[in-house]
Design a protein around this motif. Structure first.
Motif, PDB file in Angstrom:
ATOM      1  N   MET A  87       0.825  -1.207   0.000  1.00 19.58           N
ATOM      2  CA  MET A  87       0.000   0.000   0.000  1.00 19.58           C
ATOM      3  C   MET A  87       0.856   1.253   0.000  1.00 19.58           C
ATOM      4  O   MET A  87       0.550   2.238  -0.686  1.00 19.58           O
ATOM      5  CB  MET A  87      -0.931  -0.010   1.225  1.00 19.58           C
ATOM      6  CG  MET A  87      -2.075  -1.001   1.138  1.00 19.58           C
ATOM      7  SD  MET A  87      -3.041  -1.089   2.661  1.00 19.58           S
ATOM      8  CE  MET A  87      -3.659   0.595   2.759  1.00 19.58           C
ATOM      9  N   ALA A  88       1.936   1.216   0.753  1.00 18.51           N
ATOM     10  CA  ALA A  88       2.841   2.369   0.780  1.00 18.51           C
ATOM     11  C   ALA A  88       3.459   2.598  -0.599  1.00 18.51           C
ATOM     12  O   ALA A  88       3.589   3.735  -1.062  1.00 18.51           O
ATOM     13  CB  ALA A  88       3.929   2.147   1.826  1.00 18.51           C
ATOM     14  N   ALA A  89       3.820   1.476  -1.271  1.00 10.49           N
ATOM     15  CA  ALA A  89       4.399   1.604  -2.613  1.00 10.49           C
ATOM     16  C   ALA A  89       3.378   2.139  -3.602  1.00 10.49           C
ATOM     17  O   ALA A  89       3.694   2.965  -4.467  1.00 10.49           O
ATOM     18  CB  ALA A  89       4.928   0.245  -3.074  1.00 10.49           C
ATOM     19  N   ILE A  90       2.122   1.672  -3.475  1.00 12.84           N
ATOM     20  CA  ILE A  90       1.049   2.150  -4.366  1.00 12.84           C
ATOM     21  C   ILE A  90       0.791   3.630  -4.146  1.00 12.84           C
ATOM     22  O   ILE A  90       0.615   4.403  -5.101  1.00 12.84           O
ATOM     23  CB  ILE A  90      -0.234   1.328  -4.147  1.00 12.84           C
ATOM     24  CG1 ILE A  90      -0.035  -0.107  -4.658  1.00 12.84           C
ATOM     25  CG2 ILE A  90      -1.420   1.973  -4.863  1.00 12.84           C
ATOM     26  CD1 ILE A  90      -1.180  -1.037  -4.338  1.00 12.84           C
ATOM     27  N   ASN A  91       0.760   4.027  -2.891  1.00  9.35           N
ATOM     28  CA  ASN A  91       0.542   5.455  -2.597  1.00  9.35           C
ATOM     29  C   ASN A  91       1.659   6.312  -3.183  1.00  9.35           C
ATOM     30  O   ASN A  91       1.408   7.405  -3.721  1.00  9.35           O
ATOM     31  CB  ASN A  91       0.463   5.663  -1.081  1.00  9.35           C
ATOM     32  CG  ASN A  91      -0.821   5.105  -0.492  1.00  9.35           C
ATOM     33  OD1 ASN A  91      -1.845   5.043  -1.173  1.00  9.35           O
ATOM     34  ND2 ASN A  91      -0.781   4.704   0.773  1.00  9.35           N
TER      35      ASN A  91
END
Length: 250
Positions: A87-91
């Motif tokens: 999720m952090a990478a997607i954000n």
């Protein structure tokens, strides 16, 4: 008076026998009561034993479930950790979307312009179809209801079609001006190497000349080979060698 003593003795013996019988009955009754009490007590002991065994089995089952849940929770913790990292990478990627979109739109416009110039300078086969494909891409770029990814996919698709032209053979029918007269002819395209035509009556043939940027007439000796090539392109004849005029590379 002599008869009184035996009577008294008999009475005493009877009384003693009756007393002994009563005592025996009492002993038997108490023994029965003790046996019944022992049976009830044994039943309670058996019930307690069964209950303890059942609870022990439940305890063992719960311990196994707890062990399983411990392993499951550990696995879930790893998955949650990985999901949080994803999720952090997607954000972080989403933060770059607007920047990428601003960069890719000019790139697509340059690609479409380059494709249009290439078609204009290329061998003039399927001119209407190829021009309409470029015009469709230009119109697509102005649409707000189409995502940038879809636009880019369509541009790449158009480039792929143009690449495929270079390694295929094709026959199609179109109009061609011959000696100032517009006539319907069969075109034979061999990759980007040759573009030839043959009139419907099979009497006249021509080829595209890259130097003069126009079609030139071919000798009648080429007609049979062009006709053969048209049949091969239409899959009416098995692939075979063709003897055709080829422009020498500079």
């Amino acid at each position: 008076m002599k008869c009184v003593k035996p009577l008294l003795l008999a009475t005493a013996i009877a009384s003693a026998a009756y007393a002994s019988a009563n005592e025996l009955n009492t002993v038997i009754e108490k023994s029965s009561a003790i046996n019944e009490s022992a049976i009830k007590t044994q039943g309670k002991i058996d019930d307690i034993t069964d209950s303890m065994q059942s609870r022990l089995n439940k305890f063992k089952t719960l311990n196994k479930e707890i062990d399983g849940l411990t392993v499951y929770n550990a696995q879930l913790s790893k998955q949650i950790k990985n999901q949080l990292e994803e999720m952090a990478a997607i954000n972080a990627s989403m933060d770059q979307v607007s920047v990428i979109e601003r960069q890719i739109t000019p790139l697509m416009m340059r690609m479409i312009t380059g494709l249009e110039q290439f078609v204009a300078l290329d061998v003039p086969f399927l001119p209407t179809e190829r021009a309409e494909r470029v015009a469709g891409l230009k119109a697509l770029m102005e649409r707000a209801d189409v995502s940038s990814s879809e636009k880019f996919r369509r541009v790449l698709e158009a480039y792929q079609v143009e690449m495929d032209y270079g390694r295929t053979i094709e026959a199609y029918t179109a109009l061609q001006t011959i000696n100032g007269q517009e006539r319907e002819v069969d075109f034979l395209r061999i990759g980007r190497l040759e573009l030839l035509y043959l009139t419907k009556d099979g009497q006249q043939a021509g080829a595209w000349d890259a130097d003069s940027k126009q079609f030139i007439a071919l000798p009648d000796s080429n007609i049979s080979q062009i006709s053969k090539g048209l049949r091969i392109a239409r899959k009416q004849l098995a692939p075979d060698m063709l003897t055709l005029p080829v422009q020498a590379a500079e």
